[in-house]
Design an enzyme around this catalytic site. Structure first.
Site, PDB file in Angstrom:
ATOM      1  N   ARG A  83     -35.184 -56.248  62.332  1.00 63.12           N
ATOM      2  CA  ARG A  83     -36.084 -55.210  62.818  1.00 63.12           C
ATOM      3  C   ARG A  83     -35.606 -53.873  62.243  1.00 63.12           C
ATOM      4  O   ARG A  83     -34.541 -53.381  62.581  1.00 63.12           O
ATOM      5  CB  ARG A  83     -36.107 -55.147  64.336  1.00 63.12           C
ATOM      6  CG  ARG A  83     -37.228 -54.244  64.856  1.00 63.12           C
ATOM      7  CD  ARG A  83     -37.247 -54.215  66.381  1.00 63.12           C
ATOM      8  NE  ARG A  83     -38.404 -53.464  66.850  1.00 63.12           N
ATOM      9  CZ  ARG A  83     -38.454 -52.131  66.902  1.00 63.12           C
ATOM     10  NH1 ARG A  83     -37.429 -51.419  66.492  1.00 63.12           N
ATOM     11  NH2 ARG A  83     -39.539 -51.523  67.353  1.00 63.12           N
ATOM     12  N   GLY A  84     -36.431 -53.306  61.362  1.00 58.85           N
ATOM     13  CA  GLY A  84     -36.018 -52.158  60.570  1.00 58.85           C
ATOM     14  C   GLY A  84     -35.561 -50.961  61.364  1.00 58.85           C
ATOM     15  O   GLY A  84     -34.547 -50.345  61.055  1.00 58.85           O
ATOM     16  N   ASP A 112     -34.170 -50.681  64.123  1.00 63.35           N
ATOM     17  CA  ASP A 112     -32.884 -50.848  64.796  1.00 63.35           C
ATOM     18  C   ASP A 112     -31.710 -50.770  63.827  1.00 63.35           C
ATOM     19  O   ASP A 112     -30.698 -50.124  64.106  1.00 63.35           O
ATOM     20  CB  ASP A 112     -32.830 -52.222  65.496  1.00 63.35           C
ATOM     21  CG  ASP A 112     -33.797 -52.308  66.668  1.00 63.35           C
ATOM     22  OD1 ASP A 112     -34.273 -51.246  67.099  1.00 63.35           O
ATOM     23  OD2 ASP A 112     -34.066 -53.429  67.129  1.00 63.35           O
ATOM     24  N   ARG A 140     -31.818 -50.822  59.956  1.00 63.67           N
ATOM     25  CA  ARG A 140     -31.976 -50.621  58.513  1.00 63.67           C
ATOM     26  C   ARG A 140     -30.868 -49.775  57.898  1.00 63.67           C
ATOM     27  O   ARG A 140     -30.332 -50.094  56.839  1.00 63.67           O
ATOM     28  CB  ARG A 140     -33.332 -49.965  58.221  1.00 63.67           C
ATOM     29  CG  ARG A 140     -33.608 -49.805  56.739  1.00 63.67           C
ATOM     30  CD  ARG A 140     -34.912 -49.060  56.474  1.00 63.67           C
ATOM     31  NE  ARG A 140     -36.014 -49.588  57.249  1.00 63.67           N
ATOM     32  CZ  ARG A 140     -36.672 -50.703  56.967  1.00 63.67           C
ATOM     33  NH1 ARG A 140     -36.303 -51.421  55.931  1.00 63.67           N
ATOM     34  NH2 ARG A 140     -37.659 -51.116  57.717  1.00 63.67           N
ATOM     35  N   GLU A 185     -42.550 -63.449  60.449  1.00 64.71           N
ATOM     36  CA  GLU A 185     -41.636 -63.679  59.334  1.00 64.71           C
ATOM     37  C   GLU A 185     -40.647 -64.782  59.708  1.00 64.71           C
ATOM     38  O   GLU A 185     -40.343 -65.669  58.893  1.00 64.71           O
ATOM     39  CB  GLU A 185     -40.903 -62.374  59.030  1.00 64.71           C
ATOM     40  CG  GLU A 185     -39.993 -62.408  57.814  1.00 64.71           C
ATOM     41  CD  GLU A 185     -39.400 -61.028  57.569  1.00 64.71           C
ATOM     42  OE1 GLU A 185     -40.029 -60.244  56.843  1.00 64.71           O
ATOM     43  OE2 GLU A 185     -38.301 -60.743  58.103  1.00 64.71           O
ATOM     44  N   GLY A 205     -49.077 -55.449  64.552  1.00 65.48           N
ATOM     45  CA  GLY A 205     -50.381 -56.065  64.325  1.00 65.48           C
ATOM     46  C   GLY A 205     -50.641 -56.423  62.888  1.00 65.48           C
ATOM     47  O   GLY A 205     -51.548 -57.196  62.609  1.00 65.48           O
TER      48      GLY A 205
END
Length: 812
Positions: free
Chosen positions: A22-23, A25, A27, A89, A55
């Site tokens: 999750r970017g 959090d 990245r 993903e 979405g």
């Protein structure tokens, strides 16, 4: 760890590892550190750097990247499950990894427990709550429950929660997988990871088009290695593949192209009976047969577009095919239709990577052995980032004691390294004769010169400089680097923001070529740039007709002795003399010795370019006629007149005359400089009068700024090509005579701080810049009828202006 460079040969993977996270959090923190740690170990990683809105669906790129990766790391963080994107993903990854041959999945539990992921409790439950009514929620829950039972890593139970130790364990565990066990060319990937990744992105294997990719750079910089790594990585994704080496060398054979066509056809179709009667028929055969298969071809070391026309016309191949071409000449690729964004320039290694590469060859470790650190730095400095040189040197020094390293380094300082030299010289040998001469002049005399100035100098020597330098740049023999400051000692344009540069070994090769013909007789070299050798020739009066260029930036020899020695150099075309220390010790030197040395005072009439900083004499030699002189620069010189007694000699080819800061008292171009284009007399504090006669039809620029004693300037009506006139700071200037109309092409006129009373500009319709700032005596100013191009008009500090006719000024 063995290299990832060929780690994907068996299965045809493009990436070793795919990271899902999750970017928002992680990245810029944990994921960034993990990514760089994996890459440093030679592992190629796909990390999506896009922030996806809630979405949105997984696009085409991500599923493809997931399929093209061997290992898949999913980082379960506290908010991983609140992202539709991450969950979709993750499901894709888990489906791929159902078949171990297709991929392997590893979960990372980042400040969450496996049980919280498996049962969707605690922070995971809170994050998942937003999906309770989503129809895919059941599938997502089942996938997370399954993932939490698989082998993975939990931060809170590894290394006491320290992320550095945690990441080290992950990298170690990944790199020790059997997948990496059978590959042993790790040294080839030093400094190449980013290049491999960029090339893979350009190739976009799997897209339904025919794509040609170019790799350019110096000989020995790693083009073939890079192509090999990428070829091995993606080869199994094509129906057939072929790596054609040494195209340049093999093409020298009369049947070279024909032979390569036959080898391509037989290897790709497995038919040894294929016979290619000629390269023309070979093209026809390839055109007929290639569309039936998806191919991967590497054409290594191409140097002529004819080779590509015979081996790789894009229209021959089936969609999905990829052709990789390595070449030292970028223009060959462009001419064959390779798009510029698909041409990758391979640069030299950083110092850090160079040390790593040297260590692997010389010490079989990642860093220099104890006691060899400083010696290794010296070798790397000599190699200047060229992998081939580093490998050659470090292999030869492997196992040698310190003393042999020191002896070898001492030798390197005076003798070019043979193997590297031979490889680099290939590019030189392919040049036309005039391009070779341009290259040698740059290597020996003009490196670090601004590009525009270098072009002027080379053109003054009779070379097609713009075209020649363009060829050298495309062949990676020279580069251009940015500069921001203006030169003090020459007439450089403000927008001349590039300097000529070249790799140290390329420069050394050029110097070696010049010196190699007569290694112990420098007086027989056509170009001289080494101070000790030049001074020795001058002191012993050993000048010869072989010498065509001299660059002497600093010396303590008497100036008269230099001039005396030039009499034997009857073919000298280029002379650059810089700081003369002898003169600095005796400011009155020129006055005391001129008469004594007058009979020995000499400049060769063969000179085409002359630059002499602080020329100490009042006049040019009486015997010097300058029939061939194109450019003369004598900044900060003691010249009072060009020739003694006001004598005038025609300088028929002179285009640039720069006497910045000289002792010149008057200048009259009449009967002397019919082809003059630029006259620079900036800062000549004794200059009183300047006359530009009607024979100067080609003069474009006059810079007389800061000539504080200048009283009168006369410019003929015939000087209609004049576009820039600088008289700013001429605080004594009272008379500017523009005979007839003002030059019609005049674009810039600087007259600040002058004593002018009247200025009538007539029909200077092209005027863009006019500065009469602080002209306190100006009473009358008449502008052109129309000033459509005027962008800057400076009038501040004018106190006595009574008449101002601005014409029609459309924009300022």
């Amino acid at each position: 760890m063995a290299s990832a460079s060929t780690s994907s040969v068996e299965k045809g993977y493009i990436y070793d590892v795919f990271i899902s996270f999750r970017g928002k959090d992680l990245r810029t923190s944990f994921v960034d550190h993990l990514y760089h740690a994996l890459r440093k170990s030679g592992i190629i990683v796909f990390k999506d750097d896009k922030d996806i809105e809630v979405g949105q669906k997984i696009g085409d790129e991500l599923p493809k990247a997931i399929k093209d990766s061997k290992f898949h790391i999913v980082i379960f963080s506290k908010r991983y499950a609140d992202s539709y994107w991450c969950l979709n993903e993750f499901v894709e990854i888990l489906e791929i990894c159902q078949n171990p041959e297709e991929g392997t999945f590893f979960p990372i539990f980042y400040h969450v427990k496996p049980s919280e992921v498996r049962e969707q409790k605690g922070p995971v439950e809170k994050a998942f709550a937003k999906h309770s009514e989503n129809e895919a929620a059941g599938r997502w829950r089942a996938a997370m429950a399954e993932a939490a039972t698989l082998e993975g890593w939990e931060l809170d139970k590894t290394g006491d929660g320290h992320e550095v130790q945690f990441i080290e364990k992950i990298v170690q565990a990944i790199s020790q997988k059997p997948y990496f066990a059978n590959f042993s060319i790790n040294e080839n990937l030093v400094g190449m990871m980013t290049r491999v990744e960029k090339l893979l992105l350009s190739l976009q294997v799997g897209f339904d088009d025919v794509r040609m990719i170019g790799i350019t750079g110096l000989g020995g910089v790693g083009k073939t290695t890079l192509a090999s790594v990428v070829f091995n990585r993606i080869a199994n994704q094509f129906d057939v593949k072929s790596f054609v080496q040494n195209v340049r060398e093999r093409s020298k054979d009369p049947k070279g192209l024909q032979d390569m066509q036959q080898r391509l056809l037989t290897s790709m179709f497995g038919d040894q009976s294929i016979d290619v009667p000629s390269d023309f028929e070979g093209r026809s055969m390839m055109q007929r047969r290639m569309p039936s298969i998806k191919v991967l071809i590497v054409l290594d070391d191409v140097n002529d577009s004819k080779q590509l026309e015979a081996l790789a016309e894009p229209s021959w191949f089936r969609p999905g095919s990829r052709i990789i071409i390595t070449s030292r000449d970028r223009q060959v690729l462009v001419a064959h239709g390779v798009q510029s964004h698909n041409i990758h320039d391979v640069g030299t290694l950083s110092d850090e990577d160079a040390i790593r590469l040297l260590s692997r060859y010389a010490f079989k470790t990642e860093c220099p052995a104890e006691g060899y650190e400083e010696l290794s730095k010296k070798v790397v400095k000599y190699a200047a980032g060229l992998p081939l040189t580093i490998k050659t040197l470090s292999s030869s020094l492997h196992g040698c004691p310190v003393q042999e390293w020191e002896d070898g380094i001492t030798r390197l300082e005076t003798v070019p390294w043979g193997d590297t030299l031979k490889i680099l010289k290939i590019s030189y040998d392919a040049l036309e004769e005039d391009q070779k001469e341009i290259f040698l002049h740059v290597a020996c005399l003009l490196k670090d010169e601004r590009k525009k100035r270098a072009i002027r100098i080379l053109e003054s020597l009779g070379f097609r400089a713009k075209f020649g330098l363009g060829v050298l740049e495309k062949k990676s023999l020279i580069t251009l680097r940015d500069v921001t400051h203006r030169c003090d000692d020459c007439d450089c344009d403000y927008d001349d923001d590039k300097k000529l540069d070249m790799h140290d070994h390329i420069e050394e090769m050029g110097m070696h070529i010049v010196r190699n013909l007569h290694p112990v007789e420098p007086q027989q070299h056509k170009l001289l740039w080494i101070r000790d050798e030049i001074e020795d020739i001058i002191e012993k009066d050993m000048g010869t007709e072989a010498i065509k260029g001299i660059k002497l930036l600093e010396t303590d020899l008497p100036p008269a002795k230099i001039l005396h020695s030039l009499r034997k150099m009857s073919r000298l075309c280029f002379l650059q003399v810089g700081w003369i220390l002898y003169y600095e010790k005796s400011q009155s030197y020129s006055r005391r010795v001129y008469e004594y040395f007058t009979s020995k005072y000499h400049l060769p009439n063969s000179l085409q370019f002359l630059h002499w900083k602080r020329y100490p004499f009042r006049y040019l030699p009486k015997t010097f006629h300058g029939d061939k002189l194109v450019e003369m620069e004598m900044p900060s010189s003691h010249i009072h007149q060009l020739w003694k007694g006001g004598e005038k000699k025609v300088l028929p080819k002179l285009r640039l005359l720069d006497l910045t800061g000289s002792k010149l008292e008057t200048f009259d171009s009449a009967g002397m400089t019919p082809n003059l284009e630029k006259l620079v007399l900036r800062g000549c504090e004794k200059l009183v009068e300047v006359n530009i006669s009607d024979e100067c039809l080609y003069v474009k620029k006059l810079d007389l700024s800061n000539c504080t004693a200048l009283e009168k300037v006369t410019i003929s009506n015939e000087c209609q090509n004049l576009d820039k006139l600088e008289l700013g700071g001429c605080i004594s200037l009272r008379e500017l005579q523009l005979h007839g109309e003002c030059p019609s092409r005049l674009e810039s006129l600087y007259l600040s701080d002058t004593k002018l009373r009247s200025l009538k500009l007539g029909l200077a319709a092209n005027l863009e810049v006019l500065s009469v700032e602080q002209c306190e005596d100006l009473e009358e100013l008449v502008m052109p009828v129309e000033c459509q191009k005027l962008t800057a008009l400076t009038l501040c500090g004018i106190k006595k202006l009574r008449s101002f006719n601005p014409g029609r000024i459309w924009k300022i």
